[in-house]
Motif scaffolding. Structure first.
Motif, PDB file in Angstrom:
ATOM      1  N   CYS A  54       0.810   5.120   2.709  1.00 15.15           N
ATOM      2  CA  CYS A  54       1.546   4.223   1.819  1.00 15.15           C
ATOM      3  C   CYS A  54       2.330   3.174   2.599  1.00 15.15           C
ATOM      4  CB  CYS A  54       2.511   5.024   0.944  1.00 15.15           C
ATOM      5  SG  CYS A  54       1.715   6.065  -0.303  1.00 15.15           S
ATOM      6  N   LEU A  55       2.772   3.534   3.809  1.00 19.59           N
ATOM      7  CA  LEU A  55       3.567   2.631   4.638  1.00 19.59           C
ATOM      8  C   LEU A  55       2.721   1.787   5.578  1.00 19.59           C
ATOM      9  CD1 LEU A  55       6.500   5.034   5.580  1.00 19.59           C
ATOM     10  CD2 LEU A  55       6.635   2.992   4.139  1.00 19.59           C
ATOM     11  N   GLY A  56       1.404   2.006   5.573  1.00 18.47           N
ATOM     12  CA  GLY A  56       0.552   1.253   6.491  1.00 18.47           C
ATOM     13  C   GLY A  56       0.593   1.761   7.911  1.00 18.47           C
ATOM     14  N   LEU A  57       1.195   2.947   8.129  1.00 15.00           N
ATOM     15  CA  LEU A  57       1.273   3.523   9.476  1.00 15.00           C
ATOM     16  C   LEU A  57       0.000   4.257   9.854  1.00 15.00           C
ATOM     17  CD1 LEU A  57       4.916   4.923   9.281  1.00 15.00           C
ATOM     18  CD2 LEU A  57       4.153   2.771  10.316  1.00 15.00           C
ATOM     19  N   THR A  58      -0.731   4.721   8.848  1.00 10.45           N
ATOM     20  CA  THR A  58      -2.020   5.377   9.045  1.00 10.45           C
ATOM     21  C   THR A  58      -3.026   4.709   8.121  1.00 10.45           C
ATOM     22  OG1 THR A  58      -1.029   7.508   9.645  1.00 10.45           O
ATOM     23  CG2 THR A  58      -3.291   7.561   8.836  1.00 10.45           C
ATOM     24  N   ALA A  59      -4.155   4.315   8.672  1.00 10.22           N
ATOM     25  CA  ALA A  59      -5.177   3.639   7.862  1.00 10.22           C
ATOM     26  C   ALA A  59      -6.039   4.668   7.153  1.00 10.22           C
ATOM     27  CB  ALA A  59      -6.051   2.756   8.747  1.00 10.22           C
ATOM     28  N   GLY A  69       1.675  -5.962  -6.413  1.00 13.21           N
ATOM     29  CA  GLY A  69       0.587  -6.920  -6.515  1.00 13.21           C
ATOM     30  C   GLY A  69       0.012  -7.343  -5.179  1.00 13.21           C
ATOM     31  N   LEU A  70       0.422  -6.673  -4.098  1.00 18.76           N
ATOM     32  CA  LEU A  70      -0.040  -6.983  -2.744  1.00 18.76           C
ATOM     33  C   LEU A  70      -0.865  -5.818  -2.207  1.00 18.76           C
ATOM     34  CD1 LEU A  70       3.377  -8.335  -1.423  1.00 18.76           C
ATOM     35  CD2 LEU A  70       1.456  -9.702  -2.240  1.00 18.76           C
ATOM     36  N   ASP A  71      -1.676  -6.098  -1.201  1.00 21.42           N
ATOM     37  CA  ASP A  71      -2.566  -5.082  -0.634  1.00 21.42           C
ATOM     38  C   ASP A  71      -2.094  -4.638   0.746  1.00 21.42           C
ATOM     39  OD1 ASP A  71      -4.407  -5.094  -2.800  1.00 21.42           O
ATOM     40  OD2 ASP A  71      -5.326  -6.927  -2.018  1.00 21.42           O
ATOM     41  N   MET A  72      -2.127  -3.333   0.957  1.00 24.53           N
ATOM     42  CA  MET A  72      -1.860  -2.746   2.263  1.00 24.53           C
ATOM     43  C   MET A  72      -3.222  -2.445   2.905  1.00 24.53           C
ATOM     44  SD  MET A  72       0.737  -1.638   4.192  1.00 24.53           S
ATOM     45  CE  MET A  72       2.152  -0.971   3.281  1.00 24.53           C
ATOM     46  N   PRO A  73      -3.455  -2.787   4.185  1.00 29.71           N
ATOM     47  CA  PRO A  73      -2.487  -3.296   5.169  1.00 29.71           C
ATOM     48  C   PRO A  73      -2.428  -4.820   5.269  1.00 29.71           C
ATOM     49  CG  PRO A  73      -4.495  -2.685   6.287  1.00 29.71           C
ATOM     50  CD  PRO A  73      -4.733  -2.387   4.815  1.00 29.71           C
TER      51      PRO A  73
END
Length: 314
Positions: A54-59, A69-73
């Protein structure tokens, strides 16, 4: 029928493998504004890995994370600017005072010093740490450190807080004060994603729960609705010398027939029933035993869905 609010945060079909082990297995969930979503499960269920994705720390190996409305990563920086995070481990800077920890953290978001300094008094007041503004983390109790971590996570005025077991290691008084502060944030309209091992914490704070086991979602819903869906309404605990024989001996088969389920944990026998009074009357003949009659709770649900076997870390 009122329209469902648009999710603030959404995960779709997340999968994560490490080596040959699938740690998160096709997990989907969302969070709506003003909601506290709890994630519970045994050790190794995939809770922390989910938070890290959820935090973008692990793909993730598969699936998507969408926030505001935005996409991670792809939009990680823009998403993180609207998040607040309290991790399991203490990440406070030991060389800075409480006020300085807030100031330096605010700079990570590109905030002006004047704007951060204007927020510091109210953040310290929220954390009940006004009198500790100049103290360093090493001078604080465990509960004070956790409240300072929460205040630090609020420095950028986030819409969504991700809290990974925020009250682990705290004594009951410190936990209750932390719960009070989290309730205040929910009343202010903040959203919270909370992982916890404390079932009373989940039941007090969470409007909705995900139950994970072996990386999969095995249940989802409001705490009381999940309890009613999966459990008998009453639990009778029996303990004392000879209690376990009630669950095993043929001579007690009639007693066991009064319950829908009977489970043993250590020296305690748990009778799950929709009609507790006949069972309690029958147990009254066993003067050597002690009984506790209570409504089914979230811990009973957790143990039914995930089992009573202890899971080791790692």
């Amino acid at each position: 029928m009122p329209a469902m609010p648009t999710p603030l945060f959404e995960c779709q079909h997340l999968i994560k493998r490490f080596g040959g082990q699938t740690v998160v297995n096709d997990l989907s969930f969302d969070i709506v504004p003003g909601e506290c979503l709890g994630v519970i499960g045994p050790n190794g269920a995939g809770k922390t890995t989910t938070i890290r994705m959820c935090l973008g720390l692990t793909a993730p190996d598969h699936g998507s994370v969408n926030a505001f409305g935005l996409d991670m990563p792809r939009d990680a920086l823009a998403i993180k600017a609207r998040l607040g995070v309290v991790s399991q481990m203490d990440t406070l800077d030991p060389d800075f005072s409480c006020a300085e920890n807030l100031l330096v953290y605010g700079r990570y978001f590109g905030m002006k010093d004047s704007d951060i300094r204007a927020r510091i008094p109210q953040l310290l007041e929220f954390a009940a740490l006004t009198h500790k503004a100049d103290a360093k983390p090493g001078e604080l109790s465990g509960g004070m450190k956790r409240r300072l971590s929460l205040a630090r996570a609020l420095v950028n005025d986030p819409q969504l807080l991700l809290l990974d077991e925020p009250t682990t290691g705290l004594d009951p008084q410190a936990r209750h004060l932390m719960w009070e502060r989290l309730q205040m944030l929910l009343q202010q309209g903040k959203s919270i994603l909370l992982t916890t091992h404390f079932m009373d914490e989940a039941e007090r704070l969470c409007s909705r729960l995900l139950v994970l086991d072996h990386g999969r979602k095995i249940a989802e819903g409001r705490p009381r609705e999940l309890i009613a869906q999966h459990l008998e309404p009453d639990v009778v605990e029996v303990y004392g010398n000879g209690a376990t024989a009630l669950a095993q001996a043929d001579e007690h088969a009639g007693l066991r027939a009064m319950a829908a389920r009977v489970e043993v944990s250590g020296e305690t026998v748990f009778f799950y029933t929709a009609q507790a009074q006949p069972l309690l009357a029958a147990l009254g003949a066993h003067h050597e035993l002690r009984t506790l009659h209570r409504p089914a709770n979230l811990e009973d649900l957790f143990l039914k869905l995930t089992g009573r076997q202890i899971r080791e870390e790692g």
